[in-house]
Design an enzyme around this catalytic site. Structure first.
Site, short mmCIF file in Angstrom:
data_model
loop_
_atom_site.label_atom_id
_atom_site.label_comp_id
_atom_site.label_asym_id
_atom_site.label_seq_id
_atom_site.Cartn_x
_atom_site.Cartn_y
_atom_site.Cartn_z
N GLU A 3 0.87 -1.18 0.00
CA GLU A 3 0.00 0.00 0.00
C GLU A 3 0.91 1.24 0.00
OE1 GLU A 3 -3.25 -0.31 2.83
OE2 GLU A 3 -3.26 -2.48 2.65
N LYS A 67 -0.37 4.29 -5.19
CA LYS A 67 0.47 3.09 -5.10
C LYS A 67 1.34 2.90 -6.34
CE LYS A 67 -3.38 0.93 -2.85
NZ LYS A 67 -4.30 -0.20 -2.95
#
Ligand SMILES: [Zn+2]
Length: 287
Positions: A3, A67
């Site tokens: 993440e 991301k």
């Protein structure tokens, strides 16, 4: 799946390749085979074009949006952006020799090797091959970047998050699904969504329209807090995340609810699939 904090850490650890020139690009048999089957495995560009665009260019900047990582690469004629997503299990390694990659699985599943003009190699490995790489003349050519919300660190980030969550589109959505949408706030995946919701005492299933402004603000602050805590702990290593030097993060030891059976107050946790991912929550602490 990495993440935002894990991708940010990879970006920071890739700093040593800035100002190095890419002298050659080697692609794995998996990539060639995938392209023969029209699956465009990892590299989304035409493979010959990708190699030609990247070879001979110098890496002058490495950035992150949500991301995604992006490398600014240029030569005297042209500037290109190489965008990279780590998917479920992507990892970069900077090594003098390919054999320096210590873990067998990452060595076995190398996908792209960039040879650099200082003799080192920048290796992209991806065990499950959900990662992606593509080139763009401008970052705005890549649709997910056009729609992506400002970063949580951006001064416009919070106002944008509030404005989006109060639009009709999100009113009926579970709050967990809403904060995992990059158009609301970039980079929140399953782990940090679950942790931030626990810390702000909000049930992940609660509809956005039923969460007060005050509680939405609290949630934004908790997302920021878990991101910053994770950055200071070297990220989370659940299965396949590795830093550029092959290290593992320690954030998983600080989870309150993710993959736990009880919350920190000793209540038994419930699990439910929301947005295709397993969600952990406490029906006593969260409402
Ligand atoms: Zn509890």
């Amino acid at each position: 799946m990495p993440e935002l904090p894990e991708v940010e850490l990879v970006k920071r650890e890739l700093t040593p390749v800035i100002n190095l020139k890419i002298t050659d690009v080697e692609l794995s048999q998996h990539i060639y085979n995938g392209h023969k089957l029209n699956k465009r495995t990892i590299v989304k560009d035409d493979l010959d074009a990708f190699k030609e665009i990247v070879t001979g260019k110098t890496i002058t900047h490495i950035g992150r949006r949500g991301k995604y990582l992006y490398f600014l690469i240029n030569d005297e004629y042209k500037t290109t952006h190489l965008v990279s997503h780590l998917g479920m299990s992507g990892a970069y390694f900077i090594v003098s020799d390919f054999e320096d990659i210590k873990e067998h699985n990452f060595k076995k599943h190398w996908q792209v090797i960039f040879s650099l003009d200082n003799g080192q190699k920048l290796v992209y490995s991806d065990i499950r091959r959900f990662g992606e790489m593509h080139t763009h003349e401008s970052l705005q050519d890549f649709p997910p970047f056009q729609r992506m919300a400002p970063e949580y660190t951006d001064e416009l980030g919070f106002a944008h998050y509030m404005k989006m969550l109060r639009t009709k589109k999100y009113e009926e959505k579970p709050i967990k699904a809403a904060i995992m949408d990059g158009e609301v706030i970039p980079g929140v995946g399953n782990i940090y969504a679950v942790e931030a919701l626990y810390l702000s005492h909000i049930l992940p299933t609660k509809k956005v329209g039923n969460v007060s402004d005050k509680r939405l603000r609290e949630l934004f602050d908790r997302i920021t807090e878990v991101f910053e805590l994770s950055l200071s702990h070297g990220g989370s290593t659940i299965s396949d995340y590795r830093s550029v030097t092959g290290g593992k993060g320690e954030m998983q030891n600080s989870f309150n609810v993710y993959q736990r059976k009880e919350c920190p107050l000793g209540h038994e946790l419930k699990t439910k699939v929301i947005s295709t991912r397993n969600t952990f929550y406490c029906t006593i602490c969260q409402r």
